[in-house]
Design a protein around this motif. Structure first.
Motif, PDB file in Angstrom:
ATOM      1  N   TYR A  35       7.556   1.661   7.727  1.00 23.26           N
ATOM      2  CA  TYR A  35       7.007   0.484   7.040  1.00 23.26           C
ATOM      3  C   TYR A  35       5.664   0.848   6.391  1.00 23.26           C
ATOM      4  N   ASN A  36       4.557   0.661   7.137  1.00 20.85           N
ATOM      5  CA  ASN A  36       3.256   1.044   6.565  1.00 20.85           C
ATOM      6  C   ASN A  36       2.224   1.247   7.673  1.00 20.85           C
ATOM      7  N   GLY A  50      -0.443  -0.327   8.372  1.00 18.87           N
ATOM      8  CA  GLY A  50      -0.919  -1.559   9.022  1.00 18.87           C
ATOM      9  C   GLY A  50      -0.108  -1.869  10.267  1.00 18.87           C
ATOM     10  N   VAL A  51       1.220  -1.767  10.146  1.00 16.94           N
ATOM     11  CA  VAL A  51       2.093  -2.048  11.294  1.00 16.94           C
ATOM     12  C   VAL A  51       1.822  -1.020  12.394  1.00 16.94           C
ATOM     13  N   THR A  58       9.021  -6.971  17.435  1.00 17.19           N
ATOM     14  CA  THR A  58       9.043  -5.509  17.276  1.00 17.19           C
ATOM     15  C   THR A  58      10.475  -4.982  17.326  1.00 17.19           C
ATOM     16  N   GLY A  72       8.457  -2.264   3.387  1.00 17.67           N
ATOM     17  CA  GLY A  72       7.190  -2.354   4.105  1.00 17.67           C
ATOM     18  C   GLY A  72       6.677  -3.784   4.189  1.00 17.67           C
ATOM     19  N   TRP A  73       6.745  -4.500   3.059  1.00 15.14           N
ATOM     20  CA  TRP A  73       6.308  -5.896   3.048  1.00 15.14           C
ATOM     21  C   TRP A  73       7.189  -6.753   3.954  1.00 15.14           C
ATOM     22  N   LEU A 114       6.176  -6.113   7.569  1.00 13.12           N
ATOM     23  CA  LEU A 114       4.881  -6.701   7.902  1.00 13.12           C
ATOM     24  C   LEU A 114       4.974  -8.221   8.007  1.00 13.12           C
ATOM     25  N   VAL A 151       4.477 -10.449  11.455  1.00 11.73           N
ATOM     26  CA  VAL A 151       3.426 -11.484  11.530  1.00 11.73           C
ATOM     27  C   VAL A 151       4.057 -12.857  11.804  1.00 11.73           C
ATOM     28  N   THR A 196      12.327 -10.838   7.767  1.00 10.16           N
ATOM     29  CA  THR A 196      12.286  -9.462   7.260  1.00 10.16           C
ATOM     30  C   THR A 196      13.368  -9.249   6.200  1.00 10.16           C
TER      31      THR A 196
END
Lengths: 108, 529
Positions: free
Chosen positions: B125-126, B128-129, B426, B441-442, B445, B449, B487
């Motif tokens: 993903y990215n 941040g995760v 998760t 990725g978005w 995330l 969230v 997602t």
């Protein structure tokens, strides 16, 4: 200073106000969600308990059937020999059987 | 919780043979741990035991990390209150999950060369995760080590009369010696001995308590005759609308499908043992061995709780069930063994979390930082030295922080609650990330969230939405499906990830494509995460 000491043991008006508002908000959000979930709860409540036992045992049976579909090469990968006792599909079935027995015996 | 352990007895109630058994156990642990430290020559040896662990050690160590001293006490306390249904957490709460972990997730992690879950999430993903997951796990594991050290100090204070600071220091040195020098291999091999001690000690308690209660039939009849006992006390499946935290719907769908899978495929301490196996076959077989052992855990933890219900129906604190049985039923020698079992459960958790903490810190935070600053990947010698220093530093910090955690256990409860908010979400993004190329990725995330937010909100609303007062099983189920849905929707609305980013990260490629395998080998060689 004296005023602060006099009122320090009791909740301030603002604190009470916020707690009430938060509780009102909680109940307001809960009401529609409860309305959505309630019919599901009623239906689940009406099911006989053998359904619960079937669902639990069904989970093990489905897992066992899925494991049996795995290829021979996949379950032996990394094993030094391809002897029968190293077949992880058999290990999985041997693992599932006592669990099925336990849920059969104590499931309802 | 330490109060319950204290109530087992005091130094004066232990015979010389009890203390001799405890000392022999501690010395034995050290010898085994130091023996395995000879084999650590690189960071790979330290983090993953040089990928040399046999399947039986992997399986036993997974159970050792899973069962802590707190579980021995609270598990039997919950069985005292709620009956046999508590056993679901080790039965249906482990077995479909270990098979999914063994045959879907482990082969994937194994071949993708992943050290940690946040590492996979970062690649797929990215960043941040990855950072979010890494920081939450690091905080949880560090506080857990502190709490365990505090509990160990209470046990040692009770048994040997040592003051808490001395007891904490001694425990930290004992665990630190083999964890710092021996890494995962020493941790796993000492876990094996610790499980043997746990099983022998707790097994003796099972036999003595059921015997004293007049055998299983008489014991169950005594309990069913007690006022206030429901007919569901001896059944695993409790009606959906019953006043219990464990209704069958929550057990089958919340625990059996979501929570247990999230635990076995997303818990770093569990995963790390399997990744240290000597082959992919040993990793899979280790998971299945853990499943076999989990069949026995309820017998050891919950039968004493049920026997205590028959023998002491009016206990003010159900969590004191096992300590009361130990105090009243166990003779000299066995009492020392039971203390050793408590201590074994504590040590096996502390060493596991120390090793996993260092792995996550170096793999997910430090190596990225180092690469950015130094412009080159972290060297093996550097990583090994740093791992040892970090383990020692964490142990010192946790020891200093232990009295604070002992006084404010709410810190631990709060962190455990925050971590639980992440479990269902998760699992959802892990599943989609591995199995669905189109996940972006978005999407990951946003899904994470939204899922965490929904979990927090549903936990707050609690009994006003669900039939149970503690609806954590239902909350995890709905948060998993909500994360999955968000997602998928956000991924479909955003630009697909470029094929080169997905190379070697999607299930089919990782398991079957030789080109992707070569790419992964190159990535592992250069340390390019």
């Amino acid at each position: 200073m004296a005023d602060a000491l006099e009122t320090s043991g009791e909740p301030q008006l603002n604190e009470v106000d916020w707690a009430d508002r938060l509780e009102d908000l909680r109940l307001a959000i809960a009401a529609p969600l409860r309305a959505l979930h309630a019919p599901l709860d009623q239906w689940l409540d009406s099911l006989p308990m053998w359904v619960a036992q079937v669902c639990a045992i069904g989970l093990f049976v489905v897992a066992g059937l899925w494991v049996l579909t795995l290829s021979r090469d996949f379950v032996y990968l990394g094993s030094p020999t391809k002897s029968r006792w190293r077949d992880l599909r058999l290990w999985s079935i041997a693992l599932l059987l006592p669990y099925i027995a336990v849920y059969w015996w104590l499931g309802r | 919780m330490p109060d319950e352990i204290v109530s087992v007895g005091s130094a004066s109630s232990l015979a010389v043979i009890d203390i001799a058994i405890i000392v022999a156990y501690i010395v034995g642990m050290q010898l085994v741990g130091i023996f395995y430290s000879r084999y650590v020559h690189s960071a790979g040896d330290f983090f993953l035991a040089g990928k040399a662990l046999p399947f039986w050690a992997v399986g036993v160590s997974i159970v050792a990390s899973d069962i802590g001293a707190i579980d021995l006490i609270t598990g039997s306390g919950a069985a005292y209150r709620h009956g046999v249904a508590q056993a679901n957490f080790d039965w249906i709460g482990s077995v479909p999950a270990v098979l999914l972990a063994a045959f879907i997730f482990l082969p994937y992690y194994w071949r993708a060369g992943v050290y940690t879950i946040p590492e996979f999430l970062g690649r797929r993903y990215n960043a941040g995760v990855q950072w979010l997951q890494a920081v939450i796990w690091l905080a949880f594991m560090a506080v857990n080590v502190s709490l365990m050290l505090w509990m160990a100090s209470v046990v040692l204070n009770t048994v040997l009369g040592w003051s808490p600071p001395v007891a904490i220091a001694v425990t930290a040195v004992l665990v630190g010696l083999y964890t710092v020098t021996g890494g995962l291999a020493a941790v796993v091999m000492t876990d094996v001995l610790q499980v043997v001690v746990m099983f022998v000690g707790a097994g003796a308690l099972v036999v003595l308590s059921v015997w004293d209660a007049g055998g299983w039939s008489r014991m169950s009849q005594t309990i069913l005759d007690q006022p206030g006992t429901t007919p569901d006390y001896f059944t695993l499946m409790v009606p959906h609308g019953a006043q219990t935290p464990y209704p069958w719907t929550g057990i089958v769908f919340g625990l059996g499908i979501v929570m247990s899978t999230a635990y076995f495929v997303g818990n770093q301490a569990i995963l790390q043992r399997a990744l240290g196996a000597r082959s992919e076959w040993d990793a899979k077989a280790g998971m299945i061995v853990a499943g076999f052992l989990k069949l026995l855990i309820p017998m050891l933890m919950f039968v004493p709780g049920i026997a205590a219900r028959a023998l002491y129906p009016d206990l003010a604190k159900p969590d004191s069930a096992v300590p009361t049985l130990v105090r009243d039923l166990m003779p000299a020698g066995l009492r020392g063994l039971m203390f050793a079992a408590f201590f074994a459960a504590l040590m096996s958790s502390v060493d596991s979390y120390l090793n996993s903490w260092t792995t996550v810190f170096i793999s997910d935070l430090y190596s990225k930082f180092y690469r950015r600053v130094a412009g080159q990947p972290l060297g093996d010698y550097h990583a090994l030295g740093l791992s040892r220093w970090l383990t020692a530093l964490l142990l010192v910090g946790a020891a200093l922080f232990a009295p604070v955690i002992g006084r404010f256990e709410t810190i631990y409860v709060a962190l455990q609650t925050i971590l639980s908010f992440f479990q269902g979400p998760t699992l959802a993004i892990l599943l989609l990330g591995i199995l669905w190329r189109r996940a972006t990725g978005w999407g990951g995330l946003f899904g994470l969230v939204c899922g965490v937010f929904l979990t927090m909100m549903l936990s707050w609303l609690g009994g006003d939405v669900f039939p149970s007062e503690r609806p954590f099983l239902f909350v995890s189920f709905w948060s998993f499906w909500c994360t999955l849905a968000v997602t998928v929707v956000v991924s479909l609305l955003t630009k697909p990830e470029p094929p080169e980013k997905l190379r070697g990260l999607v299930y089919g490629e990782v398991l079957r494509d030789p080109t992707a395998q070569a790419l992964l080998a190159e990535r592992m060689r250069t340390g390019d995460g």
